[in-house]
Design a protein around this motif. Structure first.
Motif: not given
Lengths: 293, 369
Positions: A84-85, A89, A92-93, A96-97, A100-101, A104, B214-215, B218, B222, B263, B266, B269, B273, B279, B281, B284
């Motif tokens: 799906l990604v 991408a 990148g996801l 960065t996640f 960030s964790v 923080i 990006i996020a 993305v 979906q 965050i 994320f 996203v 998903l 699309r 999961l 699916r």
């Protein structure tokens, strides 16, 4: 005892060479940006391990960080496998996640401790001689030199022992699978080595310059040669050059050492790139002339 | 409610919220094109290479007003994308290698310049540090106006070149064959990417800015297969994550805004998903289960039809016993599915095909062979 300036110089060269060695196969496997992802995610590992242990000098921090590097690769693969990604991408996801964790956690729980985001981000190789290994009142030099030497020997041993396998898996994964070498094992072990190297190096140069040291020398060598062993030697040589020239430049102009190393790396790449373009075009002209004649 | 109105009267929070909405919408929309063109990590390289530009602008003018610094950032980022293009074109280095080189070398140069700037007497260097991780609280009214202006400009250009950008994403070669200047549109779109990244530097910082590109796309991808819906949704998701992140970081003490927004993005996203209608999961998995059930059910229907033709009597237990690979739970599900479809009349010792079942067989014609 050695002069601190010489100690820093040795450290710079050792860091540059160990990053370069682990970067060669990363670049050849078209995973250059993975070095960026791993070096960022490490922050989360360090922060979480720090929360758990509460001691900034604990070796658990290094283990935690190295594990996070491998976890990053795993998460990227997991996201990619959903179809799906796209791969980049998901890189990148994920990083960065995790980054960030890390930020923080540090800014919430480690405000009073010496785990400064700027220091983590930029790294300060100039301070490493202050943290010395002292056993029974005898000064054995900075700790960082021992750590990075261990990491360098890990890199050399890994490449020496698995040279054949790495080569095979990098250039022909299908054949490797047929012959019974598991690309997955080689992949993850390489990522493990890269993560450990990144952890060791980032204390000295900060994590963005880990990327410069891992990617730029191998790619510069890639412009010069198409032979794998030559590429490894040339990129090590470039690594040494970056370490020496970068540090001396920083010393002369009194600027950031890590930044100056990356800049020197960039200059070397630029020169080689221009020369290779020029050679290619003059070679093409020669061939055309030959054809006419 | 009282508390909410108190929050909304707070000047800093107002600015932060406005800023995050503008940033979310712009970067989400421009990011849609970047993600579709598989250039997600381009944002990372662009934002990192803004650093030397910021510092050079500061060194030249010795002012730390945002707009001056951002002009420098714009120039440096544009230069970096240009060099990246040259490297890919004139050597055998792959795209991601070029990205990594540009990102790290430009950032290194930025650090060298930063260490020069730090030594300037009396230069307040706080103005520069906020661009590393972003300092949302430092956003002023003038900054918001500037962001709004740039955002509207970006939006206007997207609407103006909508068709061309669409062509660039999905069928560049066709555009070339029509004689359109695709290279020109490529440059325009890259410049838009640079602008929308620069809008966010003050808020999220150079390191985390790439996720804003990006996020949201993305996540939006979906839920829909249409470009226009996707771009609107991406803008909305970007704004949502921005507002959510800034709210949380203003309520919880010592919670940096940039990382919180990341965050939030994320999480959105991940939710998309898993839950997306077509699309996702979850859907699916459900679809796969239904598919297996319907294949098996048709098989059973066929078995019954055969015995019906031979005028045999066959019980449901016999049929189920034939399916040795299925677990008891699966068989129960299958039986329920058959009953729901109403193809078979099932009693204890006998199964009969109903009229509906016969129709199904004859209509589909699957089993005639």
């Amino acid at each position: 005892m050695l002069n601190p300036a010489i100690e820093i110089q040795i450290l710079a060269v050792l860091v540059a060479v160990s990053c370069t060695l682990s970067g060669v196969f990363l670049v050849l496997r078209k995973m250059a940006m993975m070095s960026d992802a791993i070096s960022h995610s490490i922050l989360a590992g360090i922060a979480i391990a720090f929360l758990y242990v509460g001691d900034i000098n604990s070796p658990l921090l290094i283990i935690g960080a190295a594990l996070t590097g491998v976890v990053t690769v795993f998460l990227v693969e997991l996201l990619k496998q959903t179809h799906l990604v796209s791969e980049e991408a998901s890189i990148g996801l994920v990083f960065t996640f995790l980054f960030s964790v890390g930020v923080i956690i540090i800014s919430r729980y480690a405000g009073n401790v010496h785990l400064d985001i700027d220091a983590v981000l930029l790294g300060e190789i100039a301070f490493t001689p202050f943290n010395r290994l002292i056993i029974a009142n005898i000064d054995f030099g900075p700790k960082a030199i021992y750590i990075i030497t261990a990491i360098l020997s890990l890199n050399i041993t890994y490449i020496y022992l698995f040279y054949k396998e790495l080569k095979l898996v990098t250039f022909d994964p299908t054949l490797a699978t047929m012959l019974g070498f598991s690309p997955v094992i080689i992949h993850y072990s390489l990522m493990g080595v890269v993560s450990i190297t990144a952890v060791g190096a980032f204390e000295a140069v900060g994590f963005i310059l880990v990327v410069a040291l891992m990617v730029v020398p191998p790619l510069t060598a890639y412009l010069i040669t198409d032979n794998l062993s030559n590429m490894i030697f040339i990129s090590c040589f470039i690594g040494v050059l970056i370490g020496i020239v970068g540090y001396q430049m920083a010393y002369v102009f009194d600027v950031s050492i890590a930044g100056s190393m990356a800049t020197v790396a960039g200059i070397i790449f630029l020169v080689v790139f221009l020369v290779s373009c020029w050679k290619k075009s003059s070679f093409g002209r020669q061939q055309r002339n030959n054809n006419i004649n | 409610m009282l508390w909410g109105s108190y929050m909304l009267n707070d000047y800093t929070l107002q600015m932060v919220l406005l800023g995050s909405i503008i940033l979310g919408i712009t970067s989400g929309m421009v990011g849609t094109f970047a993600v579709l063109r598989k250039q997600s990590l381009m944002g990372d390289a662009i934002s990192h290479s803004a650093l030397p530009g910021l510092v050079i602008a500061f060194l030249l003018t010795s002012q730390s007003a945002s707009y001056i610094l951002l002009i420098g950032a714009f120039a440096a980022s544009l230069l970096s994308t240009f060099i990246m293009m040259l490297i890919v074109k004139y050597s055998n280095i792959t795209y991601d290698g070029a990205l990594a080189i540009i990102l790290s070398v430009f950032f290194g140069m930025g650090m060298v310049l930063l260490s020069v700037a730090q030594k300037l007497p009396g230069a307040s260097q706080a103005g520069l540090n906020k661009f590393l991780f972003g300092r949302a609280a430092s956003i002023l009214y003038a900054d918001v106006i500037m962001m709004l202006g740039l955002g509207i400009l970006v939006l206007f250009i997207i609407i103006l070149f909508w068709k061309e950008f669409k062509l660039l994403c999905f069928n560049n070669d066709f555009g070339e064959s029509l004689g359109l200047p695709m290279m020109f549109f490529d440059i325009i779109l890259t410049s838009l990417l640079v602008i929308s990244i620069i809008i966010g530097l003050q808020m999220v910082g150079v390191i985390l800015m790439s996720v804003m590109i990006i996020a949201p796309p993305v996540a939006a991808r979906q839920w829909t297969n249409k470009l226009n819906k996707m771009i609107l949704l991406a803008g909305f998701i970007g704004a949502l994550a921005g507002v959510g992140g800034s709210f949380i970081s203003s309520i919880v003490p010592r919670m940096p805004t940039g990382p919180t927004i990341v965050i939030m993005n994320f999480i959105i996203v991940l939710i998309s998903l898993v839950l997306a209608f077509e699309r996702g999961l979850l859907s699916r998995i459900i679809r796969r289960k239904q598919k297996i059930n319907s294949i098996l059910a048709k098989q059973i229907l066929f078995d019954c039809y055969k015995s019906f033709k031979k005028e045999e009597i066959i019980s449901i237990k016999q049929i189920m016993d034939n399916l040795i690979l299925l677990s008891a739970k699966k068989k129960k599900q299958l039986r329920y599915y058959l009953l729901k479809k109403g193809w078979l009349l099932i009693t204890n010792d006998k199964t009969e095909i109903t009229k509906k079942g016969l129709e199904e067989i004859l209509e589909r014609g699957v089993l005639c062979a």
